[in-house]
Design an enzyme around this catalytic site. Structure first.
Site, PDB file in Angstrom:
ATOM      1  N   GLY A 177       0.832  -1.210   0.000  1.00 34.46           N
ATOM      2  CA  GLY A 177       0.000   0.000   0.000  1.00 34.46           C
ATOM      3  C   GLY A 177       0.859   1.249   0.000  1.00 34.46           C
ATOM      4  CG  ASP A 228      -5.753  -3.486 -11.863  1.00 37.41           C
ATOM      5  OD1 ASP A 228      -5.346  -4.591 -11.447  1.00 37.41           O
ATOM      6  OD2 ASP A 228      -6.938  -3.127 -11.807  1.00 37.41           O
TER       7      ASP A 228
HETATM    8  O1  RIB Z   1      -8.635  -3.972  -9.939  1.00 36.64           O
HETATM    9  C1  RIB Z   1      -9.755  -3.157 -10.152  1.00 36.64           C
HETATM   10  C2  RIB Z   1     -10.746  -3.860 -11.021  1.00 36.64           C
HETATM   11  O2  RIB Z   1     -11.248  -4.974 -10.341  1.00 36.64           O
HETATM   12  C3  RIB Z   1     -11.954  -3.034 -11.375  1.00 36.64           C
HETATM   13  O3  RIB Z   1     -11.764  -2.220 -12.502  1.00 36.64           O
HETATM   14  C4  RIB Z   1     -13.023  -4.085 -11.520  1.00 36.64           C
HETATM   15  O4  RIB Z   1     -13.429  -4.279 -12.835  1.00 36.64           O
HETATM   16  C5  RIB Z   1     -12.473  -5.362 -10.896  1.00 36.64           C
HETATM   17  O5  RIB Z   1     -12.155  -6.365 -11.816  1.00 36.64           O
END
Ligand code: RIB
Length: 315
Positions: free
Chosen positions: A223, A253
């Site tokens: 984090g 992501d």
């Molecule tokens: O990691 C975030 C994502 O997790 C979101 O955009 C949602 O679609 C889920 O898959």
């Protein structure tokens, strides 16, 4: 030349609403400010990689509904190669229902739809995109056998594999030896290994576990504290960047997309992690999944604004 990144995984439409707090079981609460936002872990990682300068290809599956063509067009606008994204006439496009509280925390219910119709055969049909990539990025939003097949194809041709094991599920034991770099967060690491990974000491032990399974570079995301890495050069913590958190959706992501790109460009591991930490922090400072993902200039500006001589510390 731009780094070549291929990403396999889920592509979603996110239904995001604000809530004062999460509902209790059996309770109905009123949300507000509903927004439909492009998301999905694979698509978010791919968009990050494209925004920070990579040449990106996505392998995935959409449903035959109004959202499929919109999400496809969205990826194309980002300059992403969508040739290996197919459409499934039998189910809906992957959807996520996200509630955001005032502190920026989120709660996500995902309905995977067409993402779960990705098959090992579809992956094999896209093998040239894996073989010519510098780095394959995979998560767990599509069937595990499809993920494993992609990793095997990568392993056969020397393409590095960045495995972000989220959402955690199933037996992943065959995947670790096929992984070059893994990057679970502390919670995911705990679920996978069955021990806490929150303190630096515990995260270092968790990283050892991943290395013992066959991962070359074991990263545990911590984090706002940054990330711990364990590789042949030992354990280090690469400190995070401080921002006002608005919405953490997509921050992990952004980390993976940015990390994969910098590693594929040949950056040193600590340098790539610092860049990824900054990308994740930028994403957490803005609303939504893909709307929050930063460009390379934005990541560079945050890094320049928060330079620190002690960013990398031995753990
Ligand atoms: O990691 C975030 C994502 O997790 C979101 O955009 C949602 O679609 C889920 O898959």
């Amino acid at each position: 030349m731009a780094a070549k990144i291929t990403v396999l995984g889920n592509i979603n439409i996110d239904f995001v609403m604000r809530a004062e707090r999460m509902p209790r079981p059996g309770e109905t609460l009123m949300g507000s400010d509903l927004k439909l936002v492009p998301g999905g872990k694979c698509a978010n990682q791919a968009v990050t990689a494209a925004r920070v300068g990579a040449d990106v290809t996505v392998i995935g599956r959409l449903g035959e509904d109004v959202f499929g063509p919109q999400l496809l067009a969205n990826l194309e606008r980002e300059g992403i190669n969508t040739r290996y994204i197919t459409t499934d006439p039998t189910t809906h496009t992957g959807s996520a229902f996200i509630a955001l509280t005032p502190s920026g925390e989120n709660s996500i219910l995902s309905c995977m739809g067409a993402n779960l119709a990705v098959t090992p055969e579809q992956v094999e049909g896209a093998s040239e995109a894996i073989e010519r990539a510098d780095m394959l990025l995979v998560q767990l939003g599509v069937p595990l056998e499809a993920v494993q097949r992609a990793m095997e194809i990568a392993g056969g041709t020397g393409t590095s594999v960045l495995f972000d094991p989220t959402p955690v599920r199933g037996d992943l034991s065959a995947m670790w030896p096929l992984t070059t770099v893994s990057c679970p967060n502390e919670t995911e690491a705990e679920v996978i290994i069955g021990r806490p990974a929150t303190t630096i000491e515990d995260a270092a032990k968790a990283a050892e576990w991943f290395r013992d399974q066959g991962v070359d570079v074991a990263i545990i995301k911590l984090g706002a504290r940054g990330a711990l890495v364990l590789d042949d050069d030992g354990a280090r913590v690469v400190g995070g960047y401080q921002v006002d958190v608005v919405d953490t959706t997509g921050a992990g992501d952004a980390f993976a997309g940015a990390l994969g790109t910098r590693l594929a460009e040949g950056a040193a591991v600590e340098e790539a992690i610092a860049f990824a930490n900054a990308a994740g922090a930028m994403a957490a400072s803005r609303f939504g999944a893909q709307p929050s993902l930063p460009t390379r200039d934005e990541v560079g500006a945050l890094m320049a604004a928060q330079q620190a001589d002690d960013r990398v510390q031995r753990a």
